[in-house]
Design a protein around this motif. Sequence first.
Motif, PDB file in Angstrom:
ATOM      1  N   SER A   1      12.959 -96.223 -47.823  1.00 38.91           N
ATOM      2  CA  SER A   1      12.820 -96.802 -49.161  1.00 38.91           C
ATOM      3  C   SER A   1      14.165 -97.286 -49.681  1.00 38.91           C
ATOM      4  N   MET A   2      14.105 -98.155 -50.668  1.00 40.18           N
ATOM      5  CA  MET A   2      15.320 -98.646 -51.319  1.00 40.18           C
ATOM      6  C   MET A   2      16.119 -97.480 -51.899  1.00 40.18           C
TER       7      MET A   2
ATOM      8  N   LEU B   1      13.296-101.318 -57.138  1.00 42.19           N
ATOM      9  CA  LEU B   1      13.076-100.146 -56.292  1.00 42.19           C
ATOM     10  C   LEU B   1      11.699-100.144 -55.631  1.00 42.19           C
ATOM     11  N   LYS B   2      10.701-100.599 -56.343  1.00 39.01           N
ATOM     12  CA  LYS B   2       9.344-100.580 -55.783  1.00 39.01           C
ATOM     13  C   LYS B   2       9.150-101.662 -54.727  1.00 39.01           C
ATOM     14  N   ARG B   3       9.780-102.827 -54.958  1.00 47.36           N
ATOM     15  CA  ARG B   3       9.605-103.931 -54.013  1.00 47.36           C
ATOM     16  C   ARG B   3      10.684-103.945 -52.935  1.00 47.36           C
ATOM     17  N   ASN B   4      11.636-102.997 -53.002  1.00 45.08           N
ATOM     18  CA  ASN B   4      12.708-102.923 -52.013  1.00 45.08           C
ATOM     19  C   ASN B   4      13.510-104.223 -51.912  1.00 45.08           C
TER      20      ASN B   4
ATOM     21  N   GLU C   1      16.310 -94.447 -50.811  1.00 41.19           N
ATOM     22  CA  GLU C   1      17.006 -93.743 -49.731  1.00 41.19           C
ATOM     23  C   GLU C   1      18.262 -94.490 -49.310  1.00 41.19           C
TER      24      GLU C   1
ATOM     25  N   ARG D   1      11.879-101.070 -42.249  1.00 42.11           N
ATOM     26  CA  ARG D   1      11.779-101.328 -43.692  1.00 42.11           C
ATOM     27  C   ARG D   1      10.624-100.565 -44.316  1.00 42.11           C
TER      28      ARG D   1
ATOM     29  N   ASN E   1      16.310-107.662 -48.747  1.00 42.90           N
ATOM     30  CA  ASN E   1      15.589-106.393 -48.823  1.00 42.90           C
ATOM     31  C   ASN E   1      16.573-105.236 -48.648  1.00 42.90           C
ATOM     32  N   HIS E   2      16.051-104.027 -48.645  1.00 47.15           N
ATOM     33  CA  HIS E   2      16.920-102.855 -48.584  1.00 47.15           C
ATOM     34  C   HIS E   2      17.679-102.726 -47.257  1.00 47.15           C
TER      35      HIS E   2
END
Length: 105
Positions: free
Chosen positions: A14-15, A55-58, A17, A10, A70-71
Amino acid sequence: MPTVDFRAVRAMVSMAEVLRLLDYPLPLAEADSLRGSCPVHRSTSSKSRTFSVHLKRNLFRCFGCGSAGNHLDLYAAVTRQRVYQAALDLCEKLHRPVPWLTKTG
Ligand SMILES: [Zn+2]
């Protein structure tokens, strides 16, 4: 049996990606979040906005099907894999070494 260090996966993915791998349309500008149709329950409406992503916090959440996480969870949910398989799949697709968790002591 070796286990994957999910936290490391994780951290290195990144989210954005994950969304790119899923062919999900990304905002052009450097946005912190996005809303759109949900890839988890395969919303067919292009006008749907039930799916929201940080996007920043995934993190992601869908108010339609209730999926959230999460992502890595998102990738697993959309590709219909267990998180373990999804983590290996992600590393392979992004050409990253798999962070195996080795027990010490
Ligand atoms: Zn959904």
